[in-house]
Structure formats: C-alpha cells, structure tokens
Design an enzyme around this catalytic site. Structure first.
Site, mmCIF file in Angstrom:
data_model
loop_
_atom_site.group_PDB
_atom_site.id
_atom_site.type_symbol
_atom_site.label_atom_id
_atom_site.label_comp_id
_atom_site.label_asym_id
_atom_site.label_seq_id
_atom_site.Cartn_x
_atom_site.Cartn_y
_atom_site.Cartn_z
ATOM 1 N N HIS A 127 0.813 -1.224 0.000
ATOM 2 C CA HIS A 127 0.000 0.000 0.000
ATOM 3 C C HIS A 127 0.840 1.265 0.000
ATOM 4 C CE1 HIS A 127 -2.478 3.216 1.764
ATOM 5 N NE2 HIS A 127 -3.487 2.615 1.153
ATOM 6 N N LEU B 138 9.416 6.761 14.333
ATOM 7 C CA LEU B 138 9.605 6.767 15.785
ATOM 8 C C LEU B 138 9.879 5.362 16.311
ATOM 9 C CD1 LEU B 138 6.927 9.350 16.986
ATOM 10 C CD2 LEU B 138 9.382 9.685 16.604
ATOM 11 N N LEU C 272 6.946 4.253 10.713
ATOM 12 C CA LEU C 272 8.059 3.523 11.318
ATOM 13 C C LEU C 272 9.142 4.427 11.875
ATOM 14 C CD1 LEU C 272 8.666 0.529 8.870
ATOM 15 C CD2 LEU C 272 7.780 0.455 11.187
ATOM 16 N N ASN D 36 10.167 13.890 12.188
ATOM 17 C CA ASN D 36 8.823 13.812 12.743
ATOM 18 C C ASN D 36 8.389 15.153 13.323
ATOM 19 O OD1 ASN D 36 6.543 11.892 13.734
ATOM 20 N ND2 ASN D 36 7.139 13.023 15.569
ATOM 21 N N ALA D 37 9.306 15.851 14.034
ATOM 22 C CA ALA D 37 8.955 17.130 14.647
ATOM 23 C C ALA D 37 8.677 18.196 13.593
ATOM 24 C CB ALA D 37 10.079 17.573 15.587
ATOM 25 N N ARG E 68 3.505 1.879 -2.746
ATOM 26 C CA ARG E 68 3.004 2.016 -4.102
ATOM 27 C C ARG E 68 2.851 3.481 -4.501
ATOM 28 N NH1 ARG E 68 -2.067 -1.573 -5.264
ATOM 29 N NH2 ARG E 68 -0.445 -3.120 -4.903
ATOM 30 N N TYR F 8 5.130 18.093 11.958
ATOM 31 C CA TYR F 8 3.952 18.541 12.688
ATOM 32 C C TYR F 8 4.076 19.963 13.223
ATOM 33 C CZ TYR F 8 2.606 13.657 12.546
ATOM 34 O OH TYR F 8 2.273 12.398 12.128
#
Length: 841
Positions: free
Chosen positions: A624, A798, A796, A737-738, A627, A741
């Site tokens: 998923h 974190l 994946l 990641n930080a 792709r 957001y």
C-alpha cells in the site's frame, strides 16, 4: 576573644527566599543598633532582593583574575579589618576562584568566626556533602559545590526557609528567580514538581534529625534518662497472632493525633529454631504497617518483655501498644505474661496501651520448641521446684504443721514431684522423687532422723511413693512433650500452608522467599546457589541478609535441591527436625527459579510472535504505502518518454523533480523498513564509543529544510557513549517527525544538557501534541494515530528511533511541550559517568 556565632538559613531549592530572609534579619539587627555589614550577597538581579541591600553597609569585594577573566570574591582581610559585630556571607558552599586564600567560602566563614565575628549565611539542602548521591538520584544533577555536613551542624542556629513547590514554580513563572530565557529549561528539568517535593521533604527530614540530635546531646549533657515526648513514637508489639491488625490500626490512630507521629512495629523472635508465629499473619501485618506509613522491625531475643522495652527506649518511643493476653486463666500460673510485665517495668516515661481484641483469653499456642525440649526458663523453674520443694515442705511440716500423718506427708511430697514434672520434665521430677523419698525416710518415718525404717509397712509406703512419683512424672512429661510437638507441628503446617498458597498465587520472588526463610529461622543470611555441573563453581541466584555464604561447605545449614542447586544459610546450626520445613523452602525456591526462567522463555516467544506480526504488517505496507511514490515515479518517467508530447524545459524540470522526490521518499521508506527488520531480527550490533553530540547532531540535519530547526547544542557538553551511525539515524527520525507537525513559523528546537549520569537531548516542536494515553503508542510500528496525511510514510520513524535508542543503551520518551506541542527526550549515557569529570576542555 570568643568564637563568633553562626546562623544559617537552609533552603530546599534556589529561590525559596534564603537571601531575602537573611537581609531582612540584617535590617532588624541594624535597627536594634547592631553593627552589621554585608561581606558578600548574591542578589542574581532579583529586584526585591536587590532592594533590601539598600541601607546596609557593603564591604567592597576583592577582584581576582583567572584564565583571562575577572571575578569578584569576598575580601576576608577587609572584613577582618572592619571588624563588625555581624557579617552577611551568602552561598556558604561556593567554591572560590583559584588563587584565593581558601578554596571554599565556608573556610572564609570559619576564619571570620575564629576572629569573634558573628556570621549569617545561606545554603541549600542539595549542597550538603552527605546528601550528594541522594539529591543526584532525585534530580539527576550532581552538585559540584558542597559543604561538609559538620560545618552546618555546628551552626548555633539553623532556620529552615520553606515554600510549597507550586508556589515556587509560580514565583519562577513570574520571573522572580531566573531570567526568561532560562525559564522553560528550569521548569522542565530541575524544578519539576516531583523534584521540588522530594527536596522539600529531604530538607524537612534533615532539619528534624538535626533537632533530634541537639535534643539527644542536651539530654546526655544533663543526664536526663526519661523520655521526652517531643515527638510521638509508638511501638507496636506483634506476636504474629490475629490481634496484630487491630493493634497496628490503633497505633496509627494514636500517631495521627500528634504532629509527626511515627509507628514502629516490632516482632520479637526467639533465638532458637522455628518460630510459633504465623508467617502468613506476619506478612499481612508487615504490609499493613507499611500501608499506614510505619516501619516493621524484626528483633531476636529470648526474654520478650526485656527485648521489647530495650527496643522502645532505644527508639526514644513515647508509647507502647500491646494486645491483651490470649492466655487462659490457668496459664497465668506460669507467669504474669508479656503485657503485664511490660506495663510493670515500663517506668513513668513510657505509656503502655493494652488493647482488647477478639482473641482475648481464647488461649495461645505454646512456643514451637524443637522436639521435646522445653524452654530454658521452664527447665530452671522445674529444677528449682524439684529440689527446693521437698526442702521447703520438710521445714513447713517439721515446724508449722507437725504430726499430719505419713500418708499426708507423702501426698504433699508427691504434689511437689508433679509440679516439677509439669515445669521441667522428667529429670527434675526424678530428682524431686529421690530427694523427697530421702527426706520422708529421715524426718517423717520412724525411727526419726535415722536412715533405718522400723515398720515394714512404711517401707512399702516409701516404695509405692517412689513408684507413683516416677509414674506420674513420666505421664506428665510425656504429655508436655506431646503438647510441644503438637505446637511445633502446627507451626510447621502454617509455614507449609503458606508456601503452598504462594505457589497457587503465582508468587515467584526469590528474594522475598529467602527473606521470609531467614526471618522464620532467625538466621543471619540465606542464599540459593547454582552450578553448571559436577566440579563447576557455585554462583548465587538470589540472596537475603548480609554476607550470604558462597559455597555449601561455608554454610551453617546446607539443603541440596537436586545435583546443581543448594539452599544455604549462615548463622547457627539448626537441628535435624527443622530440615523438613527447610526442604519445603528449598523446593519452593527451585519452583520460583524455574518460574522465572519460564517467564523469560515466554518473553522470547512473545518476541517471536511480534516478529511474525511485523512481517505481516510489512507486507501490508509494501502493498500500500510503497506504491504511492512508485506510482509517481512511473507516471513521470512515462510522461518524459512519450513522443506525443513536446515538454518545455520547465515541465521537464518539474517531472524530474517529482521523480527525485519520489525516489527520496521511497529510499527513506525502504531504509526504515530495513532498519525495523534488523531490529526485529536482533541483527543490530552497535559499536559503542565516546562521541560528542556537537559532532553527530548537525550531520543528522542534512535533509531538513533550512530555517526549520534551531540548534542549541554546546561544544562543552560531556562526551556520550553511543554508536555514531545509530545516533544519527535516531536524531534524523526525531527531527523529521517534529518538522512534519510543527507550524512553519515555529521552528523545531534542539537543545541538550548534562544531568547526573546522562546527557539529555530534547527535540521540541510546537505542533498539536499527543494525548498522554498515546505517548507510548506512537513508538509502535505502523502507528500514525490518524493525524498524518496519506502517503507521508508507513509509521516507522519513531519505532526505528526507539529501537536504535534501546540498542545503544539509551532512553527515548515523549513529554508535553510547555505552551503546546511535543518534546522528545533522548537520554544518552555519559562517557564519564562515575569518574567525577563533567565537561570537555
């Protein structure tokens, strides 16, 4: 000239108002006409503290040059020359600039005191030398500046400056302690509510101990032996019987009535063999004592009242709580009992509360003696009655009650023999019969005072007396033996039942089991030893007590459990009849050890199941999430290769950028998948070495958009022991990641600071944050909590960061950012942990 007096304001943390209180005291003394000067006061740019300096004479400081800088210290010579009555010296634990007369400021103070000048100073509880390790374990910060406890203890006055943690944090938030740029870091680290509460308790306890010490010294100097009820200390005597819970709750209510009341529960165990006390009841009562905030103590002593009173006086107790006796009426013939004896011998300074309960006068078990052995006190009484009884009867019948008849004389002597058998067993009874027969023959059988017997009937009577005395003594002694054996078997059954119950309840703490064994038999230490095979060395699996034996041959008691396990105890040798219970303990210890190892195997099976779950989720992610970038790359390449469309340079550039962006995303996704696979299969082998964060963190920001991160990592931080490559991947995933957001106008902050045995790296964003219930869930594989746009990744980043963090023996946790957002806290082990060094040059 006498020595000056020292007054210290002691605080639990910076900012509670020590310097403010010291300056206020100086103004009060100045108003009374005392000659007060300021030797050194650090106001730290706090307006209210700085305002209090006005109106006080300040001795100019001495300027010192060090490493190209200029520093100021207290001018001790100037203060001595000025010779005031009182001098204010702030921050007693301060370290002077190298080249000063003394290394520490408290040494300057000692010189001023020796010159007859009174000193008023300040110090925080964390700067006391003896509390360094405790404070470090609470706050994570090692205090480099300390003052010896003795210096503070010798102070003539110590005044505690106290403040509630919430009030101190509000004072900080208002900018009354630190500058605004330091506020967030201080509130998030040292000034956490838990840290402040623990430090406050530490300061209160240290001050209370100092007051107790002063009180004990005063009583010793004035030879005061009576207890002073300045603080209620209530000792509860526990027998292991059912009344213990009632006594503990009553003592807790008594302690609540007085400020600072303390409950000390104590069980006195005999020093010989198995105890009669129920281990199940004692375990419950120990838990109840801890629940009400008291402490449990185990004391060995054969004389219970004496041992109990010695413990109470040693603890400076004010009250003793005991249960009303469970003895039946006839059992008082054996003595007054523990409660009555303690009440009689306690003296006027120790109040004794005898509490009624449901088991009063319902009988109590005899002590579980070993085999047929009676207690030493009873045997002594038996010999006393056996030998002294006939002599006393001879005097009584010869002088007070003469001529009562030979038959009555024999009955009275037989009574003494029976009493000796009841108390001391067979041997005292036989001695009583022998002495009684001789005295009867000599003093009461004609011819009197001659060994001969004139009447043959009296010879028969004497023979019958001896036979009856021996028979009665045998029966009584046998009954006493059977009674004690029954009591012992009851104690054994209690212990065996408790062990069986622990198996059914699934209790598997080896340490707790060995501690219970050591207390049951009053031994010094107990350990479970294991070896790899015949001839292999023994190694301890678990132990309780001080200095447990390391080999079976070094132990006082050795119970083998199979060929490669042994339960060993140190202390005194135990009789053979105790080995049945010891074998039960040994078998339970082996079961607990097997259970612990089965739990480890179950954990391994769980990890295999997790690996299988990961493989299933990996297939779903490949089918998923991977792709999406592949579809974009395929579309761009197809468009570029199409001969039907003539693409402009700008369009070609855009399509190539799309291909590059899709390839980068695909590379990142596959990299995380491969990393997670390595973590799951356990093939990550870190290469740990000393590394500087300032060398690794900037490299981890290579793929981050410019201006989206603010870096605050000092080059002077201590080195950390990590794998550089893995750490770089951890930081890169956290920052990615930080940034994802955090709002575009609020850059991510990366800061670092040194704590006790670690260095903390904090990645701070100002995004929407994460609920407390989900803070651990975000570290699980394939978790995005539904807040990330589709195609942003497989969830994946974190999870990989947490896995690599654990591989390098570090920690990764999520916290709320003050003002909104999420802060990732990465705790890294310091390379110099335990060596005392803090910074790099």
């Amino acid at each position: 000239m006498g020595r000056g007096k020292l007054r210290i304001y002691l605080g639990a943390a910076p900012g509670v108002g020590k310097t403010y209180a010291m300056l206020s005291e100086a103004h009060r003394r100045a108003e009374r006409g005392t000659d007060v000067v300021v030797g050194l006061v650090e106001h730290h740019r706090r307006p209210r503290t700085e305002a209090l300096l006005r109106g006080l004479e300040v001795v100019p400081r001495r300027t010192c040059a060090y490493r190209g800088g200029s520093f100021t210290e207290m001018d001790v010579d100037a203060v001595l020359e000025r010779a005031p009555a009182v001098v204010l010296v702030d921050e007693l634990a301060h370290t002077n600039v190298p080249g000063s007369r003394h290394d520490k400021r408290w040494q300057d103070v000692e010189e001023l005191l020796a010159a007859g000048i009174d000193v008023v100073s300040t110090v925080n509880i964390q700067h006391l030398a003896s509390l360094g390790d405790v404070v470090e374990s609470i706050t994570g910060v090692r205090q480099r500046e300390t003052v010896p406890d003795e210096v503070v203890r010798r102070a003539d006055q110590i005044e505690l400056v106290d403040m509630a943690p919430q009030a101190l944090r509000r004072r900080m938030a208002h900018g009354n302690i630190y500058q605004p740029e330091k506020l967030d870091a201080a509130l998030a680290h040292y000034f956490r509510p838990g840290n402040l509460t623990a430090l406050r308790e530490l300061a209160l306890l240290w001050t209370a101990d100092r007051v107790d010490e002063h009180l004990r010294r005063y009583r010793g100097e004035h030879r005061i032996r009576a207890t002073w009820p300045a603080r209620e200390r209530i000792v509860v005597g526990l027998t292991g019987g059912p009344e213990g819970s009632t006594l503990i709750r009553r003592a807790a209510r008594l302690a609540e009535k007085g400020a600072g009341g303390e409950v000390l529960a104590v069980h006195i165990a005999a020093s010989e063999g198995l105890r009669a006390a129920s281990p199940r009841e004692l375990a419950r009562q120990r838990a109840l004592v801890e629940e009400v905030g008291g402490t449990f103590h185990h004391v060995i002593g054969d004389d219970v009242p004496t041992a109990l009173l010695e413990f109470a006086r040693g603890a400076d107790a004010t009250q003793v709580v005991l249960g009303a006796s469970r003895r039946r009426s006839w059992q008082y013939l054996l003595g007054p009992g523990v409660s009555a004896t303690v009440a009689r011998d306690s003296g006027p300074d120790l109040d004794v509360h005898i509490v009624t309960h449901d088991a009063v006068a319902r009988g109590r078990g005899l002590p579980a003696a070993r085999g047929a052995r009676l207690g030493r006190a009873r045997v002594a009484w038996g010999w006393g009655v056996g030998l002294g009884g006939p002599l006393l009867l001879t005097l009584l019948l010869g002088g007070v009650l003469p001529d009562v008849g030979l038959a009555n004389d024999m009955l009275l002597f037989l009574t003494a023999t029976v009493a000796a058998a009841l108390l001391g067993g067979m041997l005292p009874a036989l001695a009583s019969a022998a002495v009684g027969s001789v005295l009867l023959n000599y003093f009461f059988t004609p011819p009197l005072r001659e060994p001969a017997v004139a009447d043959p009937r009296n010879v028969v009577a004497l023979v019958i007396f001896v036979g009856v005395a021996v028979s009665v003594a045998s029966v009584v002694d046998l009954a006493a033996r059977r009674t004690h054996q029954a009591a012992r078997l009851r104690a054994e059954s209690e212990i065996l039942s408790f062990l069986a119950g622990s198996v059914l309840r699934g209790e598997d703490s080896l340490d707790a089991l060995l501690a219970r064994l050591r207390e049951t038999f009053a031994m010094d230490a107990a350990a479970l030893l294991e070896r790899g095979g015949d001839g292999a060395p023994w190694s301890p699996v678990a132990a309780a007590g001080a200095e447990p034996p390391g080999r079976p041959e070094d132990a006082a008691v050795d119970i083998p459990v199979g060929d490669d396990l042994a339960l060993v105890l140190s202390g005194r040798a135990l009789p053979a009849e105790d080995r049945r219970v010891l074998s039960a303990f040994a078998a339970q210890a082996a079961v607990a050890l097997d259970r612990q190892r089965l739990v480890g195997q179950a954990d391994q099976a769980r990890r295999l199941a997790e690996s299988e779950r990961f493989r299933t989720a990996l297939l779903a992610a490949v089918s998923h999430d991977l792709r999406t970038p592949l579809t974009g790359i395929k579309a761009s390449v197809t468009s570029l290769r199409s001969a039907e469309v003539e693409w402009s340079p700008e369009d070609r550039t855009a399509l190539l950028e799309g291909i590059e962006d899709g390839a980068d995303r695909l590379d990142a996704l596959i990299g995380n998948l491969l990393d997670m696979s390595r973590l799951t299969t356990g093939t990550v082998v870190p290469l740990l070495r000393e590394t500087g964060l300032d060398e690794v963190v900037p490299r981890a920001l290579a793929g981050v958009p410019e201006g989206s991160v603010v870096l605050d990592v000092s080059e002077s931080l201590p080195l950390v022991t990590v794998d550089r490559g893995l750490l770089e991947r951890v930081v890169a995933n956290l920052v990615e990641n930080a940034v994802k957001y955090s709002p575009g106008d609020r850059p991510v902050l990366i800061s670092a600071g040194a704590l006790r045995d670690r260095v903390e790296l904090r990645v701070v964003d100002r995004g929407p944050g994460v609920p407390d219930a989900s803070k651990e869930q975000i570290f699980e594989p394939f978790q995005r909590l539904g807040d990330a746009p589709r195609g942003a990744g497989v969830g994946l980043g974190l999870a990989v960061a947490r896995g690599f963090t654990e591989a390098i023996r570090a920690t990764l946790t999520a916290e709320d950012t003050p003002g909104g957002g999420l802060t990732m806290v990465l705790g890294l082990p310091r390379a110099d942990a335990g060596e005392g060094s803090g910074k790099r040059a």
